[in-house]
Scaffold this motif. Structure first.
Motif, PDB file in Angstrom:
ATOM      1  N   ARG A  85       0.807  -1.218   0.000  1.00  0.00           N
ATOM      2  CA  ARG A  85       0.000   0.000   0.000  1.00  0.00           C
ATOM      3  C   ARG A  85       0.848   1.281   0.000  1.00  0.00           C
ATOM      4  NH1 ARG A  85      -0.565  -1.815   5.591  1.00  0.00           N
ATOM      5  NH2 ARG A  85      -2.236  -3.172   4.867  1.00  0.00           N
ATOM      6  N   TYR A  86       2.085   1.190   0.445  1.00  0.00           N
ATOM      7  CA  TYR A  86       2.926   2.382   0.506  1.00  0.00           C
ATOM      8  C   TYR A  86       3.235   2.936  -0.884  1.00  0.00           C
ATOM      9  CZ  TYR A  86       3.735   0.272   5.077  1.00  0.00           C
ATOM     10  OH  TYR A  86       3.561  -0.296   6.314  1.00  0.00           O
ATOM     11  N   GLU A  87       3.106   2.112  -1.913  1.00  0.00           N
ATOM     12  CA  GLU A  87       3.420   2.554  -3.263  1.00  0.00           C
ATOM     13  C   GLU A  87       2.481   3.665  -3.721  1.00  0.00           C
ATOM     14  OE1 GLU A  87       3.566   0.767  -7.814  1.00  0.00           O
ATOM     15  OE2 GLU A  87       3.726  -0.597  -6.096  1.00  0.00           O
ATOM     16  N   LEU A 140      11.022  -0.631   5.095  1.00  0.00           N
ATOM     17  CA  LEU A 140       9.712  -0.871   4.487  1.00  0.00           C
ATOM     18  C   LEU A 140       9.225  -2.288   4.753  1.00  0.00           C
ATOM     19  CD1 LEU A 140      10.300   0.921   1.066  1.00  0.00           C
ATOM     20  CD2 LEU A 140       8.806   1.703   2.905  1.00  0.00           C
ATOM     21  N   ARG A 194      -0.049   3.369   6.845  1.00  0.00           N
ATOM     22  CA  ARG A 194       0.303   4.272   5.743  1.00  0.00           C
ATOM     23  C   ARG A 194       1.758   4.687   5.856  1.00  0.00           C
ATOM     24  NH1 ARG A 194       0.237   9.618   7.487  1.00  0.00           N
ATOM     25  NH2 ARG A 194      -0.554   9.954   9.609  1.00  0.00           N
ATOM     26  N   LEU A 195       2.225   5.316   4.791  1.00  0.00           N
ATOM     27  CA  LEU A 195       3.599   5.802   4.767  1.00  0.00           C
ATOM     28  C   LEU A 195       3.677   7.109   5.548  1.00  0.00           C
ATOM     29  CD1 LEU A 195       6.405   5.200   3.427  1.00  0.00           C
ATOM     30  CD2 LEU A 195       5.718   6.765   1.608  1.00  0.00           C
ATOM     31  N   GLU A 248       4.762   6.233  14.666  1.00  0.00           N
ATOM     32  CA  GLU A 248       5.147   6.183  13.248  1.00  0.00           C
ATOM     33  C   GLU A 248       6.620   6.546  13.078  1.00  0.00           C
ATOM     34  OE1 GLU A 248       2.424   8.670  11.132  1.00  0.00           O
ATOM     35  OE2 GLU A 248       0.952   7.071  10.927  1.00  0.00           O
ATOM     36  N   HIS A 281       5.791  -3.082   6.819  1.00  0.00           N
ATOM     37  CA  HIS A 281       4.731  -3.934   6.264  1.00  0.00           C
ATOM     38  C   HIS A 281       4.462  -5.141   7.170  1.00  0.00           C
ATOM     39  CE1 HIS A 281       2.133  -5.534   3.174  1.00  0.00           C
ATOM     40  NE2 HIS A 281       2.831  -6.667   3.126  1.00  0.00           N
ATOM     41  N   ASP A 323       0.741   5.666  -1.710  1.00  0.00           N
ATOM     42  CA  ASP A 323       0.987   6.843  -0.876  1.00  0.00           C
ATOM     43  C   ASP A 323       2.145   7.664  -1.423  1.00  0.00           C
ATOM     44  OD1 ASP A 323      -1.030   5.918   0.719  1.00  0.00           O
ATOM     45  OD2 ASP A 323       0.295   5.004   2.211  1.00  0.00           O
ATOM     46  N   ALA A 324       3.200   6.997  -1.839  1.00  0.00           N
ATOM     47  CA  ALA A 324       4.374   7.696  -2.354  1.00  0.00           C
ATOM     48  C   ALA A 324       4.102   8.330  -3.712  1.00  0.00           C
ATOM     49  CB  ALA A 324       5.551   6.735  -2.461  1.00  0.00           C
TER      50      ALA A 324
END
Length: 778
Positions: free
Chosen positions: A487-489, A573, A583-584, A553, A577, A491-492
């Motif tokens: 999911r971080y992809e 990362l 989230r990032l 975080e 995960h 967000d970035a």
């Protein structure tokens, strides 16, 4: 009698040509209005017949001083000077002159001529002889090569000049013009004529150096008020150092000036002054210029002047980190001007020196080279590096190696483990500066004038800004495509530019490598990697310790990837995960890598002048914005006494109003700083001597570094010598003792050259002269 020996089968005879063009043939008594009309007429006639003409002067009236007679001759008129007589004259002369290559004589004593006289207000043909004692050219493709028929139109000249500015070779320009006109057979000029136009154009810039460059800088300041330049002169009034930077680079430094690379390059101008650009990295991971300097010498005083001037141009801001080579003068100057800046020496330069000094060890111990790189690049901490270094030296019995000792003593200046806690945008060397220097060498050389060098630099800088603008648009309009299922992809993708996003995607893909070992639940984890696709199975697993706090975080990896590059590493990362962090975290998204990182750079000068604040940059912007308007008012006020008095009254009224505004601002902001002192230190350029600055002498710089030669082992056999005549490596002879030379046989190279000349043919299939393809290799 006219002799024609080159006529092809089926070509028209001379009588047919004369009958066909009877009205265009010269005759005694024919009239012309001007001399140019007569010359053009006779040259056109010569083209149809197949010979070339040249002007032989004329007669001038002694009373009026006006030309009364002009004549033209066949180019084969007279006789060529005997080469033996010229050689004898040179031998008797005292000057050492190199003899030119002997050329075949082309003059045959032809009597053909054409003469006009000024009579009755017009030019009349008084003499016309048309008997030639040499072959006339019939082929149209060969007629265009005759000297008087070679011409170039103004449109072609403009194309040549435009392509020359783009550094396109004369041979390629000639090829393009041939295609443009439907083939080379339709061109009325040779490749040598193209080269001559380029030479004349370049010659106009040879003497344009310091004075012309400074005049151009002043013109740039009128177009860009934030354009900055400064000069330093010596006691004799000659240029010593020069620095310049455009307004957009000054604004870009405020956003991307956290880390820069600095290096010098040589042989870019006729004065051999080293060129020193400041290079940074923008939000697209591309190079960006932060100013360029020319130094007479690479001494401490020169670098100190440059660094102080550069800081002044950047509104007082200094970089957090800087990468240079191991120049000792540069190191001392950086410590003096940038005491709080992290200075790192280029790792690539250090390893190149190691290759020069450790070549014998590399050859005898092939595994040592890989081990040395592994110790340097894969040590995460200083203690780990120290342990591996001494173990490597002990294993290979190199404790007493002098160069390895020197490398170890300077380890805190270049070893990556000492800089993992500092941001360097992922750079460990000055290769960005090296790449820009290599690109510049395509445009310039040691014969380029200073003005021409600046024009090419300006073109490179403008090209970089255009690339940045194009990539801004590409990043804003890009559509997200999933590369992983993390999911971080996504967000970035909302923040990062396209090139930075590609780097982040690679980090996400690498999260599939290794396994996670839990040391403390939701707090400390260890990532162990035993296999990598690029290297296969690793002999020793790579382990990284990751500390994480899901509630706050926070995440930190022992590889220091985020601290060094500004992007979360694959180990962090992977653990994020694993603990299911939703989230990032935005704290790990640096603005310098985002799509809107250069918003302030693109804002207009007027918009930035309206911002609140009293920083040095804002005061400089306001001064540069008001200065052109004030100059217009001063020019108008100086034209009459009434206008002068009016402006004085306006200035007094404005001073009172500004004092009131200043008082109100001081009450709101607090105590007022000393504006007079601060304002006197800022501006678009420092005060320069009123007299003319002279060109500098040829610089005695350190010069271009020679490329290191490959180390040759003592047991390596030497290559046998090759004879320049027969090409053989056997027999132990050379070109002076070659048996073929004694037997009177021709040189192998000359034979090859003759075969190449025979194989050259024209586009129409006809034979061509040797000078048709002269200098083709260039």
């Amino acid at each position: 009698m006219v002799i024609i020996t080159e006529a092809n089968e089926g070509a028209p005879s001379t009588d047919d040509i004369e009958m066909e063009h009877l009205d265009l043939a010269p005759f005694v008594g024919k009239e012309f209005i001007t001399i140019d009309d007569a010359r053009e007429f006779y040259n056109s006639y010569a083209y149809r017949r197949g010979f070339s003409i040249r002007e032989a002067g004329g007669y001038t009236s002694a009373k009026s001083g006006e030309v009364t007679s002009v004549r033209w001759l066949c180019s084969n008129e007279g006789f060529s000077k005997n080469y033996k007589e010229a050689q004898k004259a040179l031998e008797n002369s005292t000057s050492q002159t190199t003899l030119e290559k002997e050329r075949a004589p082309i003059r045959t004593g032809c009597k053909a001529r054409f003469r006009i006289r000024f009579e009755g207000g017009v030019w009349k043909v008084s003499v016309f002889e048309d008997d030639h004692n040499h072959p006339l050219v019939v082929s149209p493709s060969k007629k265009r090569s005759l000297r008087s028929h070679r011409s170039m139109g103004p449109e072609d000249k403009e194309i040549i000049k435009a392509m020359n500015v783009q550094n396109i070779e004369s041979a390629k320009i000639h090829e393009y013009l041939g295609d443009k006109h439907g083939g080379k057979k339709n061109l009325r000029f040779k490749k040598k004529d193209v080269a001559n136009v380029i030479t004349v154009e370049n010659q106009q810039l040879v003497d344009k150096n310091v004075e012309a460059t400074l005049v151009y800088f002043q013109k740039k300041q009128q177009e860009d008020p934030e354009f900055f330049y400064d000069v330093e002169v010596d006691e004799g009034g000659q240029l010593k150092n020069l620095f310049w930077v455009d307004g957009r680079a000054r604004r870009a430094f405020q956003e991307f000036g956290d880390v820069v690379t600095f290096d010098t390059t040589y042989r870019t101008n006729r004065f051999l002054m080293p060129l020193a650009p400041f290079i940074g990295v923008n939000h697209h991971r591309r190079c960006v210029f932060f100013g360029i300097a020319m130094l007479r010498s690479e001494h401490i005083a020169g670098f100190v002047w440059l660094f102080k001037t550069w800081v002044k141009a950047m509104y007082g801001k200094k970089p957090r980190a800087i990468i240079t080579d191991q120049d000792p003068a540069m190191r001392i100057a950086i410590k003096e001007v940038f005491p709080n800046t992290v200075h790192r020496c280029c790792q690539w330069h250090v390893m190149r020196k190691a290759r020069e000094h450790l070549g014998a060890i590399y050859n005898l111990k092939p595994a040592f080279k890989k081990e040395l790189k592994r110790v340097i690049n894969h040590s995460n901490t200083v203690s780990e590096f120290e342990e591996k270094w001494w173990s490597m030296l002990d294993t290979n019995n190199l404790m007493q190696n002098r160069h390895l000792k020197n490398m170890y003593e300077a380890r805190s200046e270049w070893v990556p483990a000492y800089f993992r806690d500092y941001f360097f945008a992922g750079m460990s060397s000055s290769q960005r500066s090296e790449s820009m220097n290599a690109a510049l060498k395509i445009w310039t050389n040691s014969h380029s004038s200073m003005y021409r060098l600046f024009l090419h630099l300006e073109k490179m800088v403008e090209g970089n800004w255009q690339k940045e603008s194009d990539e801004d648009i590409a990043s804003l309009t890009a559509v997200h495509k999933w590369s992983t299922l993390i999911r971080y992809e996504k967000d970035a993708f909302e923040f990062y530019t396209s090139r930075v996003m590609e780097k982040f995607k690679n980090n996400l893909k690498n999260t599939q490598l290794g396994r996670i070992i839990e040391i403390e639940r939701d707090a400390i984890y260890e990532v162990s990697i035993n296999y990598h696709p690029a290297f296969g199975s690793l002999k020793k697993p790579q382990t990284y310790e990751v500390h994480i706090n899901k509630m706050k975080e926070l995440v930190c990896c022992s590889c220091k990837g985020f601290e060094f590059e500004g992007l979360l590493c694959s180990h962090a990362l992977k653990v994020m995960h694993h603990v299911d962090m939703e989230r990032l975290p935005t704290r790990y998204i640096l603005k310098r890598w985002c799509k809107d990182a250069n918003v302030n750079v693109k804002r207009s000068q007027l918009e930035r002048c309206m911002d609140l604040g009293t920083s040095q940059e804002q005061e400089t912007l306001r001064i540069s914005q008001l200065k052109p308007q004030m100059m217009k008012l001063l020019t108008k006020a100086a034209k009459s006494s009434d206008a002068f008095k009016t402006l004085q009254e306006i200035i007094k009224s404005a001073e009172q109003q500004l004092d009131e505004v200043d008082t109100c601002s001081s009450k709101l902001v607090g105590t007022c700083d000393n504006k007079e002192t601060q304002t006197s230190e800022i501006g678009t350029a420092t005060s320069r001597p009123s007299n003319v600055i002279l060109d500098p002498p040829v610089s005695q710089c350190k010069g271009k570094r020679k490329n290191p030669q490959r180390f040759k082992a003592p047991s390596e056999p030497k290559k046998p010598r090759k004879c320049g005549i027969c090409g053989s490596t056997k027999g132990g002879h050379n070109s002076r003792t070659c048996p073929m030379k004694k037997d009177g046989k021709s040189n192998k190279r000359e034979k090859q050259k003759e075969e190449e000349e025979k194989s050259e043919e024209e586009e129409e299939g006809e034979e061509v002269d040797d000078d048709e393809y002269e200098d083709l290799s260039s």
